[in-house]
Design an enzyme around this catalytic site. Structure first.
Site, short mmCIF file in Angstrom:
data_model
loop_
_atom_site.label_atom_id
_atom_site.label_comp_id
_atom_site.label_asym_id
_atom_site.label_seq_id
_atom_site.Cartn_x
_atom_site.Cartn_y
_atom_site.Cartn_z
CB SER A 31 -1.46 -13.95 10.01
OG SER A 31 -1.13 -13.93 8.48
CB CYS A 79 5.45 -4.24 -22.43
SG CYS A 79 7.39 -3.81 -22.26
CG ASN A 88 -1.42 -10.01 15.72
OD1 ASN A 88 -2.42 -9.76 15.66
ND2 ASN A 88 -0.64 -10.30 14.32
N GLY A 106 1.58 -6.49 13.10
CA GLY A 106 0.38 -6.81 12.37
C GLY A 106 0.52 -7.78 11.20
CG ASP A 153 -0.26 -0.31 2.44
OD1 ASP A 153 0.98 0.18 2.52
OD2 ASP A 153 -0.97 -0.78 3.40
CG HIS A 161 4.60 -9.65 -0.28
ND1 HIS A 161 3.84 -10.01 0.45
CD2 HIS A 161 5.56 -10.67 -0.25
CE1 HIS A 161 4.10 -11.23 1.30
NE2 HIS A 161 5.35 -11.59 0.54
CB CYS A 174 8.81 -7.24 -25.20
SG CYS A 174 7.51 -7.61 -23.78
P1 OAD Z 1 -2.84 -11.20 7.45
O1 OAD Z 1 -4.12 -10.57 6.91
O2 OAD Z 1 -2.49 -12.55 7.19
O3 OAD Z 1 -2.63 -10.83 8.81
C1 OAD Z 1 -2.87 -9.55 9.34
C2 OAD Z 1 -2.48 -9.59 10.74
O4 OAD Z 1 -2.65 -8.20 11.53
C3 OAD Z 1 -3.51 -10.53 11.74
O5 OAD Z 1 -2.46 -11.38 12.53
C4 OAD Z 1 -4.24 -9.57 12.53
O6 OAD Z 1 -4.51 -9.99 13.94
C5 OAD Z 1 -3.35 -8.25 12.74
N1 OAD Z 1 -4.15 -7.04 13.15
C6 OAD Z 1 -5.42 -6.70 12.66
N2 OAD Z 1 -5.56 -5.39 13.25
C7 OAD Z 1 -4.18 -4.95 13.66
C8 OAD Z 1 -4.03 -3.93 14.38
N3 OAD Z 1 -4.68 -2.78 14.55
N4 OAD Z 1 -2.43 -3.75 15.01
C9 OAD Z 1 -1.93 -4.74 14.70
N5 OAD Z 1 -2.25 -5.96 14.05
C10 OAD Z 1 -3.21 -5.95 13.58
O7 OAD Z 1 -2.00 -10.23 6.63
P2 OAD Z 1 -0.21 -10.49 6.27
O8 OAD Z 1 0.38 -11.29 7.55
O9 OAD Z 1 0.33 -9.30 6.05
O10 OAD Z 1 0.74 -11.64 0.11
O11 OAD Z 1 -0.14 -11.41 5.12
C11 OAD Z 1 0.86 -11.67 4.48
C12 OAD Z 1 0.60 -11.96 3.08
O12 OAD Z 1 -0.40 -12.80 2.72
C13 OAD Z 1 0.22 -10.56 2.49
O13 OAD Z 1 1.48 -9.78 1.98
C14 OAD Z 1 -0.31 -11.08 1.17
C15 OAD Z 1 -1.28 -12.13 1.70
O14 OAD Z 1 -1.68 -13.21 0.70
C16 OAD Z 1 0.75 -11.52 -1.15
O15 OAD Z 1 -0.25 -11.11 -1.77
C17 OAD Z 1 1.81 -12.08 -1.66
ZN ZN Z 2 7.80 -6.04 -21.88
#
Ligand code: OAD
Ligand code: ZN
Length: 245
Positions: A187, A145, A211, A185, A101, A116, A148
């Site tokens: 998982s 593109c 978390n 923040g 983001d 990512h 290419c």
């Molecule tokens: P997740 O959605 O798996 O986890 C988000 C975490 O944030 C959870 O454990 C929540 O409990 C926690 N959470 C929620 N609100 C919060 C707050 N206010 N403060 C702190 N923590 C909070 O997201 P990611 O772990 O980022 O990848 O997921 C990893 C990857 O899986 C992403 O980058 C994405 C996804 O598929 C790709 O798209 C390649």
């Molecule tokens: Zn290209």
């Protein structure tokens, strides 16, 4: 417990932080897992894979356009700002994020390792050449593109794809070399990012997790704050400053 961690942090000169979708939750960006998470409403294999793009680039782009619009409306929250402030508090500081983001940079963080990718960038699906990013993509009529002729895709990492090599290598170097590692923040389920806190701990770092919910990391962490990052991080910074006097 916060005070105890602040005392340790105050003496540290090298800190590394891994963030996930949770740090942006208080800005209004949906997370992936959990009740309201994106992966509860959409199927990742239909939207975030190369196979999906090849099969139906229109649907994939409609989804990314929707997320772009959503993210264009949100702003950084106190958690992002606190991490920006931390950058100036330690001799060595690395901010590693799984988020696409761009909110860490919006908050002012300069040195961000985006594992990512970034949802606002575009690249060629074939030769990976970056394409201009300030354009609106029409899902029914994708630009080609200039090098290419390949279709343009968002510059994010999809399931089954490698992470940008330099960025992930640097992230592991930072995890191995830091004295204090924060997992915030996330998982802590998606590899290889999920290994970073473990690598840091194995190399002797103090491990702190922020978390509101339990994760596979919680039992291994030296400090575990079941709080929102936007609430606890500003308090932590204040406390570190007090310890340093
Ligand atoms: P997740 O959605 O798996 O986890 C988000 C975490 O944030 C959870 O454990 C929540 O409990 C926690 N959470 C929620 N609100 C919060 C707050 N206010 N403060 C702190 N923590 C909070 O997201 P990611 O772990 O980022 O990848 O997921 C990893 C990857 O899986 C992403 O980058 C994405 C996804 O598929 C790709 O798209 C390649
Ligand atoms: Zn290209």
């Amino acid at each position: 417990m916060l005070k105890e961690l602040a005392k340790i942090a105050a003496k540290c000169s090298s800190v590394a932080v891994l963030t996930g979708a949770g740090i942006s939750a208080e800005s209004g960006v949906p997370t992936f897992r959990g009740k309201e998470g994106l992966w509860g409403k959409f199927r990742p294999e239909e939207l975030a894979t190369m196979a999906a793009f090849v099969a139906n680039s229109k649907i994939v782009w409609e989804w990314y356009n929707w997320r772009r619009e959503l993210m264009a409306k949100v702003t950084a929250n106190p958690g992002h700002f606190a991490l920006c402030e931390m950058e100036s508090m330690f001799d060595r500081f690395a901010l590693i994020t799984q988020n696409v983001d761009g909110l860490h940079r919006q908050a002012g963080s300069r040195n961000v390792l985006e594992l990512h990718g970034n949802i606002n960038r575009n690249k060629c699906v074939d030769c990976e050449e970056l394409f201009e990013d300030d354009i609106e993509i029409d899902p029914s009529n994708l630009p080609a593109c200039t090098k290419c002729g390949g279709k343009i895709r968002p510059d994010v990492v999809w399931f089954g794809e490698m992470l940008p090599a330099k960025t992930i290598d640097e992230a592991f170097i930072q995890a191995e070399g830091c004295e204090l590692f924060f997992s915030i923040g996330t998982s802590a389920l998606v590899q290889p990012a999920a290994s970073l806190p473990l690598v840091a701990k194995r190399h002797g770092a103090t491990l702190a997790e922020i978390n509101p919910e339990q994760t596979p990391l919680s039992d291994l962490a030296d400090f575990c704050f079941q709080s929102k990052s936007g609430e606890i991080l500003p308090e932590l910074i204040q406390s570190i400053r007090e310890c340093r006097g």
